[in-house]
Design a protein around this motif. Structure first.
Motif: not given
Length: 174
Positions: A49, A90-91, A93, A169
């Motif tokens: 991340g 992270k956003y 994916r 995560f």
């Protein structure tokens, strides 16, 4: 998993990523380009991340600057790419978002920020373009992205990768 044990696992993975970056980047270096740094940034973003990827890139750059005589380009180039690779992954994916974050972060933002930093570092205000580093940085990120893609395709099939990714995560991300 207990909080202390989870923190130890996270720090262990962070340490291993730093070690990989410090060792691999000078071995597979093209003059003025560090494609392996992009590989490790993307993999760090997908595994750890944004925050841990940023810490990894910063510590690695500082180690490389002090032990290998690398100029501050190591710091300006890698940190933006690692942060954006982690955030985009992270956003978004998906691996492709992490790669895009690395290309934008290192290839564009890092290359532009490198110009004034190097002017300060060298004391020279030569009449160069702010984009003097952009072609090399983008070239390195594209090479690194291709290598990271092959690596990621292999890693995503491994149970261990998914387990390590779950440390960072809340839910596993493909």
């Amino acid at each position: 998993m207990k909080t202390n044990q989870l923190q130890i696992h996270k720090l262990t993975v962070l340490s291993m990523m730093i070690a990989l970056d410090v060792v691999l980047t000078p071995i597979f270096r093209i003059e003025g380009m560090a494609p392996m740094s992009s590989v490790v940034n993307i993999l760090a973003g997908t595994i750890m991340g944004p925050v841990y990827a940023l810490v990894m890139a910063t510590v690695t750059a500082l180690i490389r600057m002090t032990t290998q005589g690398i100029p501050p380009l190591a710091l300006t180039g890698a940190t933006f790419g690692a942060l954006l690779a982690g955030l985009f992954y992270k956003y978004g994916r998906k691996f492709y978002f992490s790669a895009l974050g690395e290309i934008i972060g290192t290839g564009i933002i890092g290359s532009i920020v490198s110009y004034p930093v190097m002017v300060l570092f060298t004391g020279s205000a030569a009449k160069l373009s702010w984009f003097i580093y952009t072609p090399r940085f983008i070239g390195a990120t594209l090479i690194g992205t291709a290598i990271a893609f092959v690596s990621f395709r292999f890693l995503i099939t491994q149970k261990f990768f998914k387990k390590v990714q779950s440390y960072f995560f809340e839910e596993r991300i493909d």
